[in-house]
Design an enzyme around this catalytic site. Structure first.
Site, mmCIF file in Angstrom:
data_model
loop_
_atom_site.group_PDB
_atom_site.id
_atom_site.type_symbol
_atom_site.label_atom_id
_atom_site.label_comp_id
_atom_site.label_asym_id
_atom_site.label_seq_id
_atom_site.Cartn_x
_atom_site.Cartn_y
_atom_site.Cartn_z
ATOM 1 N N GLU A 1 0.864 -1.183 0.000
ATOM 2 C CA GLU A 1 0.000 0.000 0.000
ATOM 3 C C GLU A 1 0.889 1.217 0.000
ATOM 4 O O GLU A 1 1.922 1.237 0.677
ATOM 5 C CB GLU A 1 -0.860 0.041 1.262
ATOM 6 C CG GLU A 1 -2.018 -0.908 1.240
ATOM 7 C CD GLU A 1 -2.448 -1.311 2.637
ATOM 8 O OE1 GLU A 1 -1.904 -0.797 3.620
ATOM 9 O OE2 GLU A 1 -3.323 -2.179 2.730
ATOM 10 N N ASN B 1 2.880 9.926 -2.830
ATOM 11 C CA ASN B 1 4.284 9.623 -2.516
ATOM 12 C C ASN B 1 5.057 9.360 -3.825
ATOM 13 O O ASN B 1 5.266 8.212 -4.228
ATOM 14 C CB ASN B 1 4.344 8.404 -1.579
ATOM 15 C CG ASN B 1 5.727 8.192 -0.992
ATOM 16 O OD1 ASN B 1 6.723 8.671 -1.539
ATOM 17 N ND2 ASN B 1 5.795 7.455 0.097
ATOM 18 N N TYR C 1 8.319 1.835 -7.298
ATOM 19 C CA TYR C 1 7.472 0.658 -7.526
ATOM 20 C C TYR C 1 7.172 0.474 -9.021
ATOM 21 O O TYR C 1 7.103 -0.649 -9.509
ATOM 22 C CB TYR C 1 6.175 0.773 -6.724
ATOM 23 C CG TYR C 1 6.402 0.910 -5.232
ATOM 24 C CD1 TYR C 1 7.438 0.213 -4.600
ATOM 25 C CD2 TYR C 1 5.603 1.733 -4.445
ATOM 26 C CE1 TYR C 1 7.671 0.338 -3.243
ATOM 27 C CE2 TYR C 1 5.824 1.857 -3.084
ATOM 28 C CZ TYR C 1 6.863 1.163 -2.488
ATOM 29 O OH TYR C 1 7.094 1.285 -1.142
#
Ligand SMILES: CC(C)(COP(=O)(O)OP(=O)(O)OC[C@H]1O[C@@H](n2cnc3c(N)ncnc32)[C@H](O)[C@@H]1OP(=O)(O)O)[C@@H](O)C(=O)NCCC(=O)NCCS
Length: 155
Positions: A111, A116, A123
């Site tokens: 999560e 961010n 990611y």
């Protein structure tokens, strides 16, 4: 992920003895700090796979995942503020994902706050895709609520 340039970061599995350093890094990285005791419990827990990265001296980044069958979830990942933007998290996540794969993990979940940007860039680079969204999941210091994105990647 491979790179032609040698990484300046050394990665290694973390154990309960690394709890004080992890708690210190967590405190300077998140508003809700986890205590040394909490880290000791996690790092000693069989389903938790934890790795750290160190530069010239001690551990300056960590990533902890909890495994359940052939899936795992990243519980937390952080790099010391003074060393961010230099590829430490990328190196560490690559090492961590290799260890997860060797342990039989197929899918990795996490999560992340939708605002961010550094985490999302990290990611994305490792192939995570959005599989869900939790509106108002995080409490911000200013009292506002932030949306969490649920991401998944094949390890
Ligand atoms: C997220 C975090 C772990 C990244 O660590 P890092 O060592 O700085 O990451 P890297 O240097 O490997 O860079 C990762 C990516 O973020 C990008 N990035 C770095 N700083 C950035 C910024 N301020 N804005 C946007 N992207 C940024 C890098 O360019 C890189 O993208 P690329 O792979 O496409 O080049 C670190 O910022 C951190 O500890 N943040 C606080 C804790 C946190 O938010 N954890 C994630 C919770 S889900």
């Amino acid at each position: 992920m491979s790179s032609s340039k040698a990484s300046p970061w050394r990665c290694r599995p973390l154990g309960a003895e690394d709890a004080p350093r992890c708690a210190a890094l967590h405190r300077v990285s998140f508003s809700n700090s986890w205590s040394i005791n909490e880290f000791e419990g996690l790092l000693a827990s069989a389903p938790v796979i934890a790795d750290g990265a160190e530069g010239a001296r001690n551990v300056s980044g960590f990533v902890l995942s909890r495994r359940a069958s052939d899936e795992a979830e990243i519980l937390t990942i952080a790099v010391h503020p003074a060393l961010r933007g230099q590829g430490m998290a990328g190196t560490m996540l690559g090492y961590h994902m290799s260890r997860l794969a060797r342990a039989g993990v197929g899918d990795l979940f996490l999560e992340v706050d939708e605002s961010n940007a550094p985490a999302l860039a990290l990611y994305r680079r490792y192939g995570f895709i959005k599989v869900g969204q939790r509106t108002g999941y995080y409490a911000r210091a200013d009292g506002q609520r932030a949306t969490a994105l649920v991401l998944r990647c094949t390890v």
